[in-house]
Design an enzyme around this catalytic site. Structure first.
Site, short mmCIF file in Angstrom:
data_model
loop_
_atom_site.label_atom_id
_atom_site.label_comp_id
_atom_site.label_asym_id
_atom_site.label_seq_id
_atom_site.Cartn_x
_atom_site.Cartn_y
_atom_site.Cartn_z
N HIS A 1 -0.43 -5.91 5.65
CA HIS A 1 0.31 -6.72 6.62
C HIS A 1 -0.54 -7.09 7.84
O HIS A 1 -0.24 -8.04 8.54
CB HIS A 1 1.64 -6.06 7.02
N LYS B 1 -1.07 -10.88 10.64
CA LYS B 1 -0.91 -10.91 12.10
C LYS B 1 -1.59 -12.15 12.66
O LYS B 1 -2.69 -12.52 12.23
CB LYS B 1 -1.49 -9.64 12.73
N LYS C 1 0.83 -1.19 0.00
CA LYS C 1 0.00 0.00 0.00
C LYS C 1 0.88 1.26 0.00
O LYS C 1 2.04 1.14 0.39
CB LYS C 1 -0.93 0.00 1.21
N HIS D 1 -6.18 -1.55 6.54
CA HIS D 1 -6.10 -2.44 7.71
C HIS D 1 -7.43 -2.57 8.44
O HIS D 1 -7.89 -3.66 8.75
CB HIS D 1 -5.05 -1.93 8.71
C1 BG6 Z 1 1.21 1.10 8.18
C2 BG6 Z 1 0.92 2.57 8.24
O1 BG6 Z 1 0.49 0.51 7.13
O2 BG6 Z 1 0.84 0.49 9.40
C3 BG6 Z 1 1.65 3.21 9.42
O3 BG6 Z 1 1.30 3.20 7.03
C4 BG6 Z 1 1.35 2.47 10.70
O4 BG6 Z 1 1.31 4.59 9.53
C5 BG6 Z 1 1.56 0.97 10.53
O5 BG6 Z 1 2.21 2.97 11.71
C6 BG6 Z 1 1.07 0.21 11.77
O6 BG6 Z 1 1.45 -1.13 11.69
P1 BG6 Z 1 1.66 -2.00 13.01
O7 BG6 Z 1 1.90 -3.38 12.49
O8 BG6 Z 1 2.84 -1.42 13.71
O9 BG6 Z 1 0.40 -1.86 13.79
#
Ligand code: BG6
Length: 491
Positions: free
Chosen positions: A180, A184, A150, A242
């Site tokens: 991603h 998880k 993304k 997400h």
């Molecule tokens: C990313 C965003 O996709 O996800 C970021 O661009 C964000 O801004 C991150 O900090 C959060 O990922 P995680 O896995 O740390 O919750």
């Protein structure tokens, strides 16, 4: 409790943006872990590609430093790192010209029959150029896949364009769009919880569920990404992808199998059933926030505008939305979602609040009966918590108490929790698309998000200030409290 590692076929991963931030923080450490856990078959290589002029040796040094910095204590093993570095290669290529592409072809031709994955860890503006060069230089074999990160567009129109550009060169089954969050552990556990237990599914609907909350709170600020973030904001950065994916997995019908098309068909139906939020209702249904100076992660922190170095900006670093799904299963059940930077803690969770009991047979002295809640915690401390009313133990008559059956995966199972990228990178090699977004999903998500963005513009909806280190603007609290509910802030 044992984890099972199923080796994948030999592969060549070509990482465009190979010396960039994502490769350094996530991709190289993830691949290293898969090597240690014995998932690779030989010969397997990782080929860094970017414009910087680096030798293979310099790239290996870069990787070594990246692993030193980003692995946890005790994970860095000299012999394993040496072995890992020996599988690293580097080519300097230019997406806009032919420079370097013959060299890349020469390296790849040494492994014509292997799985070949091109990972585009680069700005989306050059996805098209790179895809075209891959095609023009005849780098696509039967075993080729492409992985894109993304943001896939900044609105529906640009997402369509981007998908068309990549789609001109690659077939949909070769395209892996990474979110991603889908990698998880707890996100997959959500499917296990719903579909491997008889307990919840009969209750998983508007008859028994009062509302759902999805929170993805971060304590970090911009982390040096002001350039990108200020043009995106929390809605595009976190919700479009997400959070909507979490919402889909929570709300979707039961797919007929875990087959990638079956799962994604069901998620798509949820996205299409989201009730529109546009200029007519955007002010009642959404709150935009922006952090001001405060304290976070143990010290004083600057406000967003100061981080932008004096810039003026109406970009939201926080958003809360009351979303609704227009179908039989979820009619009248609000999905409250919120996400933000510089909040009171790093905490992501899905909270299902069940309806109150229909009739209370206990007298007042027994105390208040609290509705059951199921909390699915993504981070930190992944796990599941189910609250239940019990009789307060011991003498003293019938007094009721709200307690939690709390299962933290880390303490319940003695296994290392793999980073989301580890699983996803291997799924690409296995060609399993279940945890990747299909083109129509991305587009359906933008179809819902676009009118919110437009609504904000038309309504001139300003960001509300909130102090760094708090749970966001007071208007976000009002958004849920005016429905007689409260945010679950129990971290
Ligand atoms: C990313 C965003 O996709 O996800 C970021 O661009 C964000 O801004 C991150 O900090 C959060 O990922 P995680 O896995 O740390 O919750």
């Amino acid at each position: 409790m044992s984890s099972q590692i199923i080796p994948v076929e030999p592969f060549d991963y070509v990482v465009f943006g190979g010396s960039g931030d994502l490769a350094e923080r996530k991709l190289l450490p993830a691949l290293y872990h898969r090597q240690i856990e014995g998932q690779f078959s030989e010969p397997t290589r990782v080929i860094g590609a970017s414009r910087s002029a680096l030798s293979h040796e310099e790239y290996r040094k870069f990787a070594e430093a990246a692993l030193k910095e980003h692995l946890k204590k005790g994970e860095y093993d000299e012999a394993e790192v040496k072995k890992f570095c020996a599988r690293l290669f580097y080519v300097s290529v230019d997406a806009k010209t032919d420079a370097g592409w013959d060299q890349l072809k020469k390296i790849l031709d040494e492994g014509k029959d292997r799985v070949r994955a091109f990972y585009l860890a680069v700005a989306p503006g050059i996805f098209g150029d790179i895809s075209q060069k891959i095609h023009d230089h005849k780098l696509i074999t039967k075993q080729t896949r492409i992985v894109v990160e993304k943001p896939i567009g900044r609105d529906l129109a640009s997402a369509l364009q981007l998908n068309d550009t990549i789609g001109r060169v690659f077939k949909e089954e070769q395209i892996f769009r990474i979110d991603h969050y889908l990698g998880k552990e707890t996100v997959q556990n959500l499917m296990a919880l719903r579909f491997a237990n008889a307990l919840y599914e009969p209750l998983w609907n508007a008859d028994h569920i009062d509302h759902v909350q999805i929170t993805v709170a971060e304590s970090v600020g911009l982390e040096g990404r002001a350039g990108y973030y200020d043009t995106a904001g929390a809605l595009r950065d976190m919700v479009q992808n997400h959070i909507l994916q979490l919402l889909c997995l929570t709300a979707m019908e039961i797919p007929s199998s875990m087959d990638s098309e079956a799962v994604r068909d069901e998620k798509l139906k949820v996205l299409r059933a989201l009730k529109p939020i546009d200029a007519s209702n955007v002010e009642q249904s959404t709150v935009r926030g922006q952090y001001r100076a405060g304290a976070s992660a143990g010290g004083p922190v600057k406000g967003y505008l100061d981080e932008l170095e004096g810039g003026v900006s109406n970009t939201e670093t926080f958003v809360a939305i009351k979303a609704e799904i227009g179908n039989w299963r979820w009619a009248g059940v609000p999905f409250y979602i919120r996400t933000g930077k510089r909040l009171a803690g790093r905490m992501s969770e899905i909270v299902i609040t069940f309806k109150p009991i229909p009739h209370n047979i206990f007298d007042q002295a027994a105390g208040r009966i609290v509705a059951n809640q199921l909390v699915i915690r993504l981070q930190p401390d992944e796990g599941v918590k189910q609250s239940l009313m019990i009789k307060d133990p011991g003498p003293g008559g019938m007094r009721l108490r709200n307690v939690s059956l709390d299962m933290s995966f880390a303490s319940a199972f003695n296994v290392r929790n793999p980073d989301a990228y580890e699983r996803l990178l291997m799924d690409v090699v296995r060609s399993n698309q279940t945890l990747f977004m299909r083109r129509d999903e991305v587009e359906a998500a933008w179809k819902w998000v676009d009118p919110i963005l437009k609504g904000w513009e038309e309504a001139g909806q300003q960001v509300q200030g909130y102090t760094a280190g708090t749970w966001g603007p007071s208007q976000a609290i009002a958004l849920i409290e005016r429905d007689g509910r409260t945010w679950h802030d129990d971290i």
